[in-house]
Design an enzyme around this catalytic site. Structure first.
Site, PDB file in Angstrom:
ATOM      1  N   CYS A  41      -2.850   5.785  14.999  1.00 25.87           N
ATOM      2  CA  CYS A  41      -1.677   5.609  14.139  1.00 25.87           C
ATOM      3  C   CYS A  41      -2.067   5.729  12.676  1.00 25.87           C
ATOM      4  O   CYS A  41      -1.451   6.465  11.912  1.00 25.87           O
ATOM      5  CB  CYS A  41      -1.049   4.244  14.426  1.00 25.87           C
ATOM      6  N   CYS A 367       5.390   0.986  -6.237  1.00 27.37           N
ATOM      7  CA  CYS A 367       4.749   0.882  -4.923  1.00 27.37           C
ATOM      8  C   CYS A 367       3.529   1.801  -4.856  1.00 27.37           C
ATOM      9  O   CYS A 367       3.023   2.067  -3.768  1.00 27.37           O
ATOM     10  CB  CYS A 367       5.749   1.193  -3.809  1.00 27.37           C
TER      11      CYS A 367
END
Ligand code: SAH
Length: 444
Positions: A41, A367
């Site tokens: 992942c 972010c």
């Protein structure tokens, strides 16, 4: 064979050598991780790393990158850092020998890795995704094949209201018709009565974007509501909403504290999404002006002002840079600007207009510390002092030089800012993503 050799090598290592190599040991625990698909992942860079250690690493990274600009406060972490994601996405695929699987794309590829539960994700959302997979089998719904364009079920997006518990399911299909729609909806809602709305989204394009343009509400209102900082917010399928609600409250409170509002100020909320920051700050401000590119999000923001009986906030659909230029040209007096751009950071157009507008304070929510560093360099004029900022790494040397040169040319005409404080907030535990809120004060 390879695996067993590795294991016996490990056993043969003396205790002494393991103690002397703590970083190697940590590296191994990260690679093994607590999640069986961590390696494939790639989402959880810090899988297997104790949470306090994750926070320390992020703190260090922010300090290395940003302490040259101003004081870096201690990172705000979570008490319980698991299952924080209120938005969960799954891709569906048909695999030989396995049948229908649901999960994630393997890192840097379009191969699907089966995942039933994830340390980061809301557990109800995970359970709904598994149920949809099972229902697809019993309803004989085929999965969409990205290569041929045949089949129906492509992705599912689940959003959960952290406080309200309302749940939205978005079924992303390759074509608009869901066979036995009524029965499918009632079977899914019977399994998960917490679901409050189901939307069909049609995406038949060869694209890495999850959602397509067209939408049809097949159950409930077509949106969910959630509560943040004491306000109620309506969230549509395509609108941005912060994925970690617990930390978002802390982030916004810090941002509003930095804005230091007295009830008189004109405030811009740039890149405002559904208006969350501006509306949370509105009762402390004279007037709030929000700007956002996504039209669904702007519609939500306008309705959110109404739901919360906030009368001093207006929202505009526009590119934030273009909008700021218009505001600067109109010579509107603005006291505080919140800016919360996407990962790519802000633009020269936006920041030039911002420097012309010259608000007393800028509260920059970011972010991506790399683009934050690049933009802080622009807003503070750090290039003057011969500092080489990380802008080069982000955009390439050419861009950074052009960037700095342009603003330097405008020196004297434009305002300058000083970074007063930077507070990192851990919005994404177990991943290597870092969120920061920065206060800049006008210095001339
Ligand atoms: N402040 C909001 C949203 C932050 S995410 C919140 O905290 O929820 C960044 C937002 O910027 C997204 O809503 C995205 O749609 C918007 N956006 C991206 N590019 C933009 C642009 N050029 N102009 C205006 N908004 C933009």
């Amino acid at each position: 064979m390879e695996e067993s050799r590795k294991r016996s090598d490990k056993r043969n290592k003396s205790l002494k050598s393991r103690i002397q190599q703590p970083s190697l040991k940590r590296e191994a625990s990260f690679r093994e991780g607590v999640c069986p698909v961590a390696k494939k992942c790639g989402g959880c860079r810090y899988s297997g790393v104790p949470y306090q250690e994750q926070l320390a690493k992020k703190q260090k990274q922010v300090e290395q990158l940003l302490k040259g600009f101003g004081k870096v406060n201690r990172i705000i972490g979570m008490d319980k850092p698991e299952h924080y994601r209120n938005k969960v996405h799954a891709v569906y695929d048909f695999q030989k020998g396995k049948g229908i699987v649901s999960g994630i794309y393997q890192e840097n590829s379009h191969d699907v890795v089966a995942v039933d539960s994830c340390l980061l994700e809301n557990q109800k959302a995970d359970a709904i995704i598994v149920s949809i997979r099972e229902l697809a089998k019993s309803f004989k719904i085929k999965t969409y094949d990205e290569d041929t364009g045949y089949g129906l079920l492509r992705h599912v997006l689940v959003r959960v209201g952290h406080i309200t518990g309302q749940i939205m399911v978005v079924l992303v299909l390759g074509s608009p018709i869901l066979p036995s729609k009524k029965n499918f909806v009632s079977a899914l809602c019977k399994l998960h009565p917490e679901i409050t709305t189901i939307v069909v989204n049609v995406n038949n394009k060869k694209t890495s974007m999850v959602l397509g343009e067209k939408e049809q509400v097949i159950y409930g209102k077509g949106y969910i509501e959630d509560v943040l900082c004491g306000r109620t917010f309506r969230i549509s399928p395509k609108s941005f909403y912060q994925v970690n609600s617990v930390q978002t409250e802390k982030l916004y409170r810090k941002a509003i504290e930095y804005a230091d509002l007295t009830g008189e100020e004109t405030v811009i909320d740039a890149y405002c999404g559904i208006g969350t920051i501006g509306l949370a700050a509105a009762s402390d401000a004279g007037e709030v002006i929000g700007v956002e590119l996504n039209k669904d999000a702007v519609r939500d923001a306008v309705i959110n002002a109404r739901i919360n009986q906030i009368k001093n906030a207006d929202f505009y659909q526009n590119d934030a840079g273009r909008f700021m230029v218009q505001v600067a040209q109109a010579q509107t007096k603005v006291d505080v600007v919140f800016m919360d751009p996407p990962r790519s950071g802000s633009t020269e157009e936006f920041m030039d207009a911002l420097l012309q507008l010259a608000p007393d304070r800028i509260v920059y929510i970011s972010c991506n510390p790399d683009t934050l560093a690049r933009d802080l360099k622009y807003l503070t004029g750090a290039w003057d002092k011969g500092k080489t900022g990380p802008g080069e790494k982000v955009q390439g040397q050419e861009k950074a030089v052009r960037y700095a040169g342009k603003a330097e040319g405008a020196k004297g005409r434009l305002s300058r800012y000083r970074v007063m404080e930077i507070t990192p907030v851990d919005m994404f535990p177990f991943t290597d993503c870092i969120e920061c809120v920065t206060l800049l004060q006008k210095s001339n």
